[in-house]
Write an enzyme that holds these catalytic residues in place. Structure first.
Site, PDB file in Angstrom:
ATOM      1  N   HIS A 207       0.824  -1.209   0.000  1.00 47.89           N
ATOM      2  CA  HIS A 207       0.000   0.000   0.000  1.00 47.89           C
ATOM      3  C   HIS A 207       0.858   1.258   0.000  1.00 47.89           C
ATOM      4  O   HIS A 207       1.540   1.533   0.987  1.00 47.89           O
ATOM      5  CB  HIS A 207      -0.852   0.056   1.267  1.00 47.89           C
ATOM      6  CG  HIS A 207      -2.015  -0.873   1.247  1.00 47.89           C
ATOM      7  ND1 HIS A 207      -3.153  -0.639   1.970  1.00 47.89           N
ATOM      8  CD2 HIS A 207      -2.220  -2.045   0.600  1.00 47.89           C
ATOM      9  CE1 HIS A 207      -4.010  -1.636   1.773  1.00 47.89           C
ATOM     10  NE2 HIS A 207      -3.461  -2.500   0.944  1.00 47.89           N
TER      11      HIS A 207
ATOM     12  N   ASP B 149      -8.141   1.221  -4.812  1.00 47.78           N
ATOM     13  CA  ASP B 149      -9.364   0.812  -4.092  1.00 47.78           C
ATOM     14  C   ASP B 149     -10.327   1.999  -4.023  1.00 47.78           C
ATOM     15  O   ASP B 149     -10.007   3.033  -3.429  1.00 47.78           O
ATOM     16  CB  ASP B 149      -8.979   0.366  -2.673  1.00 47.78           C
ATOM     17  CG  ASP B 149     -10.123  -0.326  -1.953  1.00 47.78           C
ATOM     18  OD1 ASP B 149     -11.271  -0.264  -2.445  1.00 47.78           O
ATOM     19  OD2 ASP B 149      -9.867  -0.929  -0.887  1.00 47.78           O
TER      20      ASP B 149
ATOM     21  N   HIS C 155     -13.266   1.696  -2.667  1.00 48.15           N
ATOM     22  CA  HIS C 155     -13.916   1.473  -1.368  1.00 48.15           C
ATOM     23  C   HIS C 155     -15.417   1.752  -1.402  1.00 48.15           C
ATOM     24  O   HIS C 155     -15.952   2.487  -0.558  1.00 48.15           O
ATOM     25  CB  HIS C 155     -13.204   2.278  -0.269  1.00 48.15           C
ATOM     26  CG  HIS C 155     -13.020   1.501   0.999  1.00 48.15           C
ATOM     27  ND1 HIS C 155     -13.794   1.694   2.112  1.00 48.15           N
ATOM     28  CD2 HIS C 155     -12.171   0.501   1.320  1.00 48.15           C
ATOM     29  CE1 HIS C 155     -13.425   0.871   3.073  1.00 48.15           C
ATOM     30  NE2 HIS C 155     -12.445   0.124   2.614  1.00 48.15           N
TER      31      HIS C 155
ATOM     32  N   GLU D 249     -10.700  -1.622  -7.542  1.00 48.82           N
ATOM     33  CA  GLU D 249     -11.363  -2.459  -6.520  1.00 48.82           C
ATOM     34  C   GLU D 249     -12.618  -1.795  -5.952  1.00 48.82           C
ATOM     35  O   GLU D 249     -12.625  -0.577  -5.737  1.00 48.82           O
ATOM     36  CB  GLU D 249     -10.349  -2.700  -5.398  1.00 48.82           C
ATOM     37  CG  GLU D 249     -10.907  -3.454  -4.214  1.00 48.82           C
ATOM     38  CD  GLU D 249      -9.911  -3.504  -3.067  1.00 48.82           C
ATOM     39  OE1 GLU D 249      -8.693  -3.325  -3.297  1.00 48.82           O
ATOM     40  OE2 GLU D 249     -10.345  -3.707  -1.924  1.00 48.82           O
TER      41      GLU D 249
ATOM     42  N   GLU E  61     -14.071  -8.317  -0.803  1.00 47.01           N
ATOM     43  CA  GLU E  61     -13.498  -8.460   0.542  1.00 47.01           C
ATOM     44  C   GLU E  61     -14.574  -8.525   1.619  1.00 47.01           C
ATOM     45  O   GLU E  61     -14.327  -9.066   2.690  1.00 47.01           O
ATOM     46  CB  GLU E  61     -12.504  -7.329   0.831  1.00 47.01           C
ATOM     47  CG  GLU E  61     -13.136  -5.958   0.940  1.00 47.01           C
ATOM     48  CD  GLU E  61     -12.114  -4.858   1.167  1.00 47.01           C
ATOM     49  OE1 GLU E  61     -11.021  -4.937   0.627  1.00 47.01           O
ATOM     50  OE2 GLU E  61     -12.446  -3.915   1.912  1.00 47.01           O
TER      51      GLU E  61
ATOM     52  N   ARG F 134     -12.013 -11.198  -4.295  1.00 49.15           N
ATOM     53  CA  ARG F 134     -11.177 -10.818  -3.148  1.00 49.15           C
ATOM     54  C   ARG F 134     -11.537 -11.486  -1.821  1.00 49.15           C
ATOM     55  O   ARG F 134     -11.039 -11.111  -0.764  1.00 49.15           O
ATOM     56  CB  ARG F 134     -11.211  -9.282  -2.982  1.00 49.15           C
ATOM     57  CG  ARG F 134     -10.387  -8.670  -4.062  1.00 49.15           C
ATOM     58  CD  ARG F 134     -10.056  -7.239  -3.912  1.00 49.15           C
ATOM     59  NE  ARG F 134      -9.910  -6.652  -2.619  1.00 49.15           N
ATOM     60  CZ  ARG F 134      -8.838  -6.791  -1.829  1.00 49.15           C
ATOM     61  NH1 ARG F 134      -7.825  -7.545  -2.199  1.00 49.15           N
ATOM     62  NH2 ARG F 134      -8.793  -6.177  -0.672  1.00 49.15           N
TER      63      ARG F 134
ATOM     64  N   HIS G 217      -8.064 -10.543   0.111  1.00 49.99           N
ATOM     65  CA  HIS G 217      -7.992  -9.423   1.049  1.00 49.99           C
ATOM     66  C   HIS G 217      -6.869  -9.690   2.054  1.00 49.99           C
ATOM     67  O   HIS G 217      -6.723 -10.808   2.531  1.00 49.99           O
ATOM     68  CB  HIS G 217      -9.352  -9.373   1.759  1.00 49.99           C
ATOM     69  CG  HIS G 217      -9.585  -8.203   2.634  1.00 49.99           C
ATOM     70  ND1 HIS G 217     -10.541  -8.233   3.615  1.00 49.99           N
ATOM     71  CD2 HIS G 217      -9.026  -6.968   2.691  1.00 49.99           C
ATOM     72  CE1 HIS G 217     -10.570  -7.068   4.234  1.00 49.99           C
ATOM     73  NE2 HIS G 217      -9.665  -6.282   3.697  1.00 49.99           N
TER      74      HIS G 217
ATOM     75  N   ASP H  39      -6.450  -5.800   9.592  1.00 51.91           N
ATOM     76  CA  ASP H  39      -7.449  -6.321  10.528  1.00 51.91           C
ATOM     77  C   ASP H  39      -7.652  -7.825  10.345  1.00 51.91           C
ATOM     78  O   ASP H  39      -8.388  -8.446  11.111  1.00 51.91           O
ATOM     79  CB  ASP H  39      -8.781  -5.575  10.402  1.00 51.91           C
ATOM     80  CG  ASP H  39      -9.259  -5.405   8.974  1.00 51.91           C
ATOM     81  OD1 ASP H  39      -8.606  -4.666   8.218  1.00 51.91           O
ATOM     82  OD2 ASP H  39     -10.267  -6.017   8.622  1.00 51.91           O
TER      83      ASP H  39
HETATM   84  O1  LIG Z   1      -7.511  -3.637   2.252  1.00 52.33           O
HETATM   85  C1  LIG Z   1      -8.491  -3.230   1.658  1.00 52.33           C
HETATM   86  O2  LIG Z   1      -8.648  -3.307   0.442  1.00 52.33           O
HETATM   87  C2  LIG Z   1      -9.577  -2.611   2.433  1.00 52.33           C
HETATM   88  O3  LIG Z   1     -10.502  -2.122   1.828  1.00 52.33           O
HETATM   89  C3  LIG Z   1      -9.450  -2.650   3.893  1.00 52.33           C
HETATM   90  C4  LIG Z   1     -10.769  -2.471   4.641  1.00 52.33           C
HETATM   91  O4  LIG Z   1     -11.087  -1.119   4.724  1.00 52.33           O
HETATM   92  C5  LIG Z   1     -10.641  -3.046   6.020  1.00 52.33           C
HETATM   93  O5  LIG Z   1     -10.288  -4.392   5.928  1.00 52.33           O
HETATM   94  C6  LIG Z   1     -11.908  -2.879   6.823  1.00 52.33           C
HETATM   95  O6  LIG Z   1     -11.817  -3.565   8.024  1.00 52.33           O
HETATM   96 MG   LIG Z   2     -10.571  -2.879  -0.181  1.00 53.59          MG
END
Ligand SMILES: O=C(O)C(=O)C[C@H](O)[C@H](O)CO
Ligand SMILES: [Mg+2]
Length: 403
Positions: free
Chosen positions: A122, A210, A212, A236, A262, A283, A312, A316
């Site tokens: 990242h 991403d 999101h 993504e 994800e 993912r 993914h 976390d």
């Molecule tokens: O790693 C990624 O592509 C994400 O989008 C991470 C997420 O925001 C994250 O896992 C949420 O808990």
């Molecule tokens: Mg993501």
């Protein structure tokens, strides 16, 4: 081999992790990740109050039957809490089976399909110049694939923009923090970002981005089209995917490859996307999609349609998930890429593991099982701390939108 005991270990070495440990009468133990970011304790209760009592006395080798028992037997199917709990049991049982066979886990799946697992790192920056610097830093570290995210002029807090350099961590606060959003500002900014990044990094590095879940399908189509000159590896989560058909509209407008999944929990969440060839990468990963048993099913189905995997791998997901995913990635024939956000040193200490990074590739290691353990004594020093993912509001009128 009978399951004699199972317990849940919750710890927070910088962030929360939920781990299930299963013990057997032959002395073999296995662990599985059950972390559901921002909703951790619901999975703890699901496991402790409802799943563990059903496990005691069962044959630890009967992974498939136990999976079906927990999935069909609950009557209430699917959903992130259920599927993370099932994933933790499944992962721990595969760990035990591999230990009983005295083999690294990937050998039980069918053996090695590749010499290493290509990962993407990242690169996060507060603005374009900062992101370009970060991308070049990742290239220097050996990464062959790099995700680029940057702050957007006029927006205060944007997904993916880190607080520190190596460790992006969105979960914080005793209550959810609030971000602001404008699709118009973002859509003007993103092509400029990738123009600068592609020029700086050259043609050979794979670039990812991403979104999101933030755009409507037609906005996502516009973004994909505007990014085509910079030939992304993938775009993504361009739009929320509850309505799987939404991706048809994006596809009609762009050849930028699409990745999603994800937050999916089962094959049913991506069945239409895959069989209608509306995506290029799936993912889903171990912890939120029912463990290795179910992930394998998704990947096999995806392979029929030339859809490749891109698990993914945010922070976390605990090292237990990462380690297990790397065994899956080492085997899976239709592998695409693996996300890799480094965990902190403290997290790595709590979860000693055999996987390693070299020159843009990860290696699951040859340790028997999935190769990840938990140092329970150290874990106990870092108790659970309530944390939430942020929420997102439209900048101009405060409407709540997808974060
Ligand atoms: O790693 C990624 O592509 C994400 O989008 C991470 C997420 O925001 C994250 O896992 C949420 O808990
Ligand atoms: Mg993501």
């Amino acid at each position: 081999m009978k399951i004699t005991n199972a317990r849940v270990i919750v710890c927070s070495p910088g962030r929360n992790f939920v781990t299930l440990k299963i013990e057997t009468d032959e002395g073999l133990t296995g662990i599985g990740d059950a972390t559901l970011n921002g909703r951790e304790l619901s999975v703890v209760s699901y496991l402790t109050d409802h799943v563990i009592p059903c496990l005691i006395g069962r044959d630890a080798h009967q992974i498939e039957d136990i999976w079906q028992y927990l999935y069909k037997g609950a009557y209430w199917r699917r959903g992130p809490v259920t599927m993370s709990a099932i994933a933790a049991v499944d992962t721990a049982l595969w760990d035990i089976k591999a230990k009983a066979a005295n083999l690294p886990l990937y050998q039980l799946l069918g053996g090695r399909s590749r010499s290493g697992v290509m990962v993407y790192g990242h690169a996060n920056g507060k603005d374009i110049a900062h992101t370009v610097d970060e991308v070049l830093r990742y290239k220097e570290m050996g990464y062959k694939a790099i995700r680029a995210q940057s702050g957007v002029p006029g927006l205060e807090a944007v997904y993916g923009v880190g607080k520190g350099n190596m460790f992006y961590e969105p979960a914080d606060g005793n209550l959810p923090s609030e971000h602001d959003w404008s699709s118009e500002k973002y859509l003007l900014h993103a092509p400029k970002l990738f123009d600068a990044v592609r020029q700086a990094v050259g043609p050979d590095i794979h670039l990812l981005h991403d979104v999101h879940h933030r755009l409507t399908p037609i906005e996502a189509g516009r973004l994909g089209k505007s990014l085509e000159p910079f030939h992304l590896f993938w775009m993504e989560d361009a739009t929320p995917a509850e309505n799987q058909d939404a991706f048809r509209l994006i596809r009609q407008h762009t050849t930028t490859p699409l990745a999603v999944g994800e937050i999916f929990n089962t094959i049913w969440d991506c069945k239409d996307l895959i069989q209608n060839q509306l995506i290029d990468y799936i993912r889903t990963t171990i912890v939120h999609a029912g463990g290795l048993t179910h992930l394998r099913r998704i990947a096999d189905f995806a392979s029929l349609y030339q859809v490749r995997t891109g698990c993914h791998g945010a922070t976390d997901l605990s090292p237990v998930c990462m380690g297990t995913a790397l065994h899956f990635d080492t085997w899976v024939p239709n592998f695409g890429v693996q996300e890799y956000m480094r965990h902190t040193e403290l997290t790595d200490e709590v979860f000693p593991h055999s996987y390693s990074f070299k020159d843009g590739y990860m290696h699951c290691g040859e340790t028997i099982g999935h190769g990840v353990e938990i140092n329970e004594e150290l874990a106990a020093k870092y108790p659970y701390q309530r944390a939430y993912l942020p929420v997102n509001r439209l900048q101009h009128d405060g409407t709540l939108v997808n974060w």
